[in-house]
Write an enzyme that holds these catalytic residues in place. Structure first.
Site, mmCIF file in Angstrom:
data_model
loop_
_atom_site.group_PDB
_atom_site.id
_atom_site.type_symbol
_atom_site.label_atom_id
_atom_site.label_comp_id
_atom_site.label_asym_id
_atom_site.label_seq_id
_atom_site.Cartn_x
_atom_site.Cartn_y
_atom_site.Cartn_z
ATOM 1 N N ASP A 131 -2.995 -1.374 11.184
ATOM 2 C CA ASP A 131 -3.295 -1.198 9.254
ATOM 3 C C ASP A 131 -3.622 -2.970 8.526
ATOM 4 O O ASP A 131 -4.053 -2.483 7.822
ATOM 5 C CB ASP A 131 -1.677 -0.832 8.836
ATOM 6 C CG ASP A 131 -1.068 0.316 8.516
ATOM 7 O OD1 ASP A 131 -2.303 1.455 9.146
ATOM 8 O OD2 ASP A 131 0.011 0.689 7.957
ATOM 9 N N LYS A 178 1.200 -1.268 -0.163
ATOM 10 C CA LYS A 178 0.144 -0.113 0.066
ATOM 11 C C LYS A 178 1.096 0.827 0.166
ATOM 12 O O LYS A 178 1.965 1.176 0.811
ATOM 13 C CB LYS A 178 -1.120 0.262 0.966
ATOM 14 C CG LYS A 178 0.096 -0.009 2.581
ATOM 15 C CD LYS A 178 -0.011 1.609 2.839
ATOM 16 C CE LYS A 178 0.730 1.402 4.276
ATOM 17 N NZ LYS A 178 1.480 2.710 4.955
#
Length: 303
Positions: free
Chosen positions: A143, A17
């Site tokens: 996350d 990401k």
């Protein structure tokens, strides 16, 4: 839970990401920080292969990662979902092809953990839904849930409140400076900016983030501090900034810039300074993990 065929196998990508925007709004009374960020998933990442075994143990083969299994997020994720499934006879062998840099800010460890939850849920046929898996992921790290849910997203709180967004397609060049950034060191540094203005959900409009939106809101509040502590990061970003708007991602060392095509990104990548590692990847709104899980589900139904 249904009976499994012996030595069932599943291979999944654990995608990277980027944080296209990251703001620190303030410090909470519990010591955590209120954040806002945009997670852009990439069609690039580690590869995890899961094989069911007749034993009741989790075996982990993760070359190049010098962490005891009990401290490895992949192992912890496997044990957590095994306990949640309530079946102590479950066993698996997990092999990892690790290509995402540790401490790079591209979510490698969190993505590996999320992919483990998704993969073993499918392979062991635990039947846990996405909400349940995301809650398990939250226990492993802030996350992890975005990778469990598998969609690029606008995140608030400490990263747990997610709003799916559609991000205009782009290719990204990511550079990996030769240093390991300490997240704990950043959060404890008194020089860290902690009073950025919040973005309202109204600013997301139809939740499709185009180049104009990204130009207006891009930035990372950690970037000035990281560049002052780690000169390698500053040098890499300044070089990349000659070719496009370049930013730090997350609380790691990696820096990135977006391009309209793969060819444009690859051209710049080929010109990078000697010894500077990196990669080029396409931004995606849906995680490649979900495409692979869908194919696996079809294969089970047709067997």
């Amino acid at each position: 839970m249904n009976a499994l065929a012996p030595a069932a196998t599943l291979t999944l990508t654990a995608p990277a990401k980027l944080n296209l925007m990251l703001r620190i709004l303030g410090r909470r009374t519990d010591g955590y920080h209120e954040l806002q960020t945009v997670f852009q998933l990439l069609d690039y990442g580690d590869t995890l292969t899961f094989i069911t075994t007749d034993s009741d143990t989790i075996e982990l083969d993760c070359p190049g990662v010098d962490v005891a299994p009990q401290h490895n997020l992949i192992y912890r994720a496997a044990q957590l979902i095994k306990q949640t499934c309530g079946n102590e006879t479950l066993g698996a062998r997990i092999s990892v092809n690790k290509i995402l840099p540790a401490g790079g800010g591209v979510g490698g460890g969190s993505s590996d953990a999320a992919t483990t939850l998704l993969g073993l849920n499918a392979l062991w046929q635990c039947g846990l839904d996405t909400d349940a898996l995301a809650e398990l992921g939250r226990q492993l790290g802030a996350d992890v849930p975005v990778f469990v849910r598998g969609h690029s997203a606008f995140a608030e709180g400490v990263g747990e409140h997610l709003t799916p967004v559609s991000i205009e397609p782009r290719w990204y060049l990511v550079l990996v400076p030769d240093c390991h950034v300490s997240t704990a060191k950043l959060f404890s540094d008194p020089r860290l900016t902690r009073d950025s203005a919040a973005i309202t959900l109204a600013a997301l409009r139809d939740r499709r983030l185009d180049a104009q939106w990204l130009d207006e809101y891009s930035g990372n509040d950690f970037q000035p501090l990281v560049e002052s502590l780690y000169p390698e990061v500053c040098l890499a970003r300044e070089w990349l900034a000659q070719h496009g708007r370049a930013f730090l991602t997350g609380t790691g060392a990696c820096v990135f810039a977006g391009f309209e095509s793969e060819a444009a990104a690859q051209k710049v990548f080929a010109e990078r300074p000697a010894g500077l590692r990196g990669f080029v990847a396409e931004g995606v709104n849906i995680s490649p993990t979900y495409r692979q899980l869908a194919k696996f589900a079809v294969s089970i139904q047709t067997d």
